[in-house]
Design a protein around this motif. Structure first.
Motif, PDB file in Angstrom:
ATOM      1  N   PRO A  72      40.613  46.480  34.070  1.00 48.87           N
ATOM      2  CA  PRO A  72      39.957  45.518  33.743  1.00 48.87           C
ATOM      3  C   PRO A  72      38.703  45.034  34.404  1.00 48.87           C
ATOM      4  O   PRO A  72      38.348  45.872  35.398  1.00 48.87           O
ATOM      5  CB  PRO A  72      41.045  44.367  34.016  1.00 48.87           C
ATOM      6  CG  PRO A  72      41.947  45.292  35.518  1.00 48.87           C
ATOM      7  CD  PRO A  72      41.784  46.706  34.745  1.00 48.87           C
ATOM      8  N   ASP A  73      37.808  44.308  33.826  1.00 52.96           N
ATOM      9  CA  ASP A  73      36.514  43.923  34.348  1.00 52.96           C
ATOM     10  C   ASP A  73      36.852  42.807  35.203  1.00 52.96           C
ATOM     11  O   ASP A  73      37.000  41.730  34.775  1.00 52.96           O
ATOM     12  CB  ASP A  73      35.496  43.667  33.241  1.00 52.96           C
ATOM     13  CG  ASP A  73      34.148  43.211  33.620  1.00 52.96           C
ATOM     14  OD1 ASP A  73      34.005  42.668  34.827  1.00 52.96           O
ATOM     15  OD2 ASP A  73      33.208  43.437  33.124  1.00 52.96           O
ATOM     16  N   GLY A  75      34.906  40.946  37.279  1.00 52.71           N
ATOM     17  CA  GLY A  75      33.972  39.903  37.207  1.00 52.71           C
ATOM     18  C   GLY A  75      34.293  39.116  36.068  1.00 52.71           C
ATOM     19  O   GLY A  75      34.202  37.968  36.440  1.00 52.71           O
ATOM     20  N   ALA A  76      34.608  39.712  34.918  1.00 49.07           N
ATOM     21  CA  ALA A  76      34.915  38.812  33.740  1.00 49.07           C
ATOM     22  C   ALA A  76      36.020  38.109  33.884  1.00 49.07           C
ATOM     23  O   ALA A  76      36.258  36.769  33.490  1.00 49.07           O
ATOM     24  CB  ALA A  76      34.980  39.750  32.505  1.00 49.07           C
TER      25      ALA A  76
END
Length: 299
Positions: A72-73, A75-76
């Motif tokens: 997963p990102d 930050g997003a």
């Protein structure tokens, strides 16, 4: 070790003790494997008259890894959660609780005492709230409720946890130093730190399966779990909450909040215990688990 199909995936597990005895299911924490529940610990529990089952969560050890899902990102993910959105993640802690129930189904076990540590404590809590008919008793260790008002871990502890590790194949010495530094930092002050035992455990986990992307997917599942206190309030199983006074990841307030959120839960604070289960505490913990499990027979 045996591998079974459960909840649509492969789960690797070990079983200790007589299969006719009441089952006690041990759920591991973030990025860790079932071998963190050591053989001497499992055998000590089995000697109390339980069938003790430890297993690898999805994305760890010899269970199914979700390699088809990219890491997963964060930050997003954080931005979406801050905006009140429900970002898409590979799976949730509710899916992992369904894995635990699926394992019981595969082993033809109707009900079990459920014990979880750290993230595994969250999974155990969800199992008890969502599947009350399957849980004889609940023990939540060094875990939390998702309450956003609780104190957070110190930034330097989080930085140590989130910092990418050196590659264990190309630089095993630096990898071990990295992992040992974190293990030493989260250990409590009161029960010793056996560097040799930790080194062997880290190497064994790395040989079984090294998958930092799997740990990242589990972190995303934890991030999605949110504040679970309203669900914890529905738990009917006799519950024990164990927490260390020196825990630097989930501070003692997290254990207190867990116990306060579950009706009639008992809270056991252990002086000098950090975010680990040192061998010096095995007897204390086995005694506590046994007492909690026996509460269910008079419940």
């Amino acid at each position: 070790m045996t591998v079974v199909k459960a909840n649509g995936i492969d789960l690797a597990y070990d079983s200790f003790g007589d299969e006719a005895n009441e089952a006690l299911l041990l759920i591991a924490g973030l990025g860790t494997q079932m071998i963190r529940w050591t053989v001497p610990f499992c055998e000590a529990l089995a000697a109390r008259g339980y069938r003790v089952i430890r297993f690898d969560n999805r994305d760890t050890g010899c269970s199914t890894h979700f390699h088809h899902c990219p890491p997963p990102d964060f930050g997003a993910l954080a931005a979406a959660l801050m905006a009140g959105q429900r970002p898409d993640v590979p799976y949730t802690l509710y899916d992992m609780a369904a894995d635990a129930i699926g394992l019981l189904d595969a082993l033809a076990i109707d009900r079990a005492h459920v014990v979880g540590r750290s993230m595994g404590g969250m999974i155990a809590q969800i199992t008890a709230s969502e599947h009350p008919e399957r849980v004889l008793s609940l023990t939540s260790i060094m875990s939390s409720t998702g309450n956003p008002m609780l104190p957070q871990a110190a930034p330097e502890v989080m930085a140590l946890m989130m910092r990418p590790a050196p590659d264990p194949v190309s630089d095993e010495a630096r990898f071990l130093a990295h992992r040992l530094a974190f293990a030493r930092r989260i250990a409590g002050s009161g029960h010793g730190f056996d560097e040799g035992a930790h080194r062997l455990l880290i190497l064994e986990e790395t040989r079984r399966a090294y998958d930092p992307a799997g740990s990242a997917r589990q972190i995303a599942a934890m991030a999605m779990a949110g504040d679970r206190r309203s669900r914890l309030a529905t738990i009917t199983a006799p519950t024990l909450v164990i927490h260390g006074t020196d825990d630097p990841i989930f501070l003692p307030a997290c254990g207190r909040d867990t116990a306060a959120s579950i009706p009639n839960a008992d809270l056991m604070l252990i002086d000098g215990m950090g975010h680990d289960l040192p061998p010096a505490l095995y007897h204390t913990l086995v005694e506590a688990f046994d007492r909690a499990a026996r509460r269910s027979s008079s419940h």
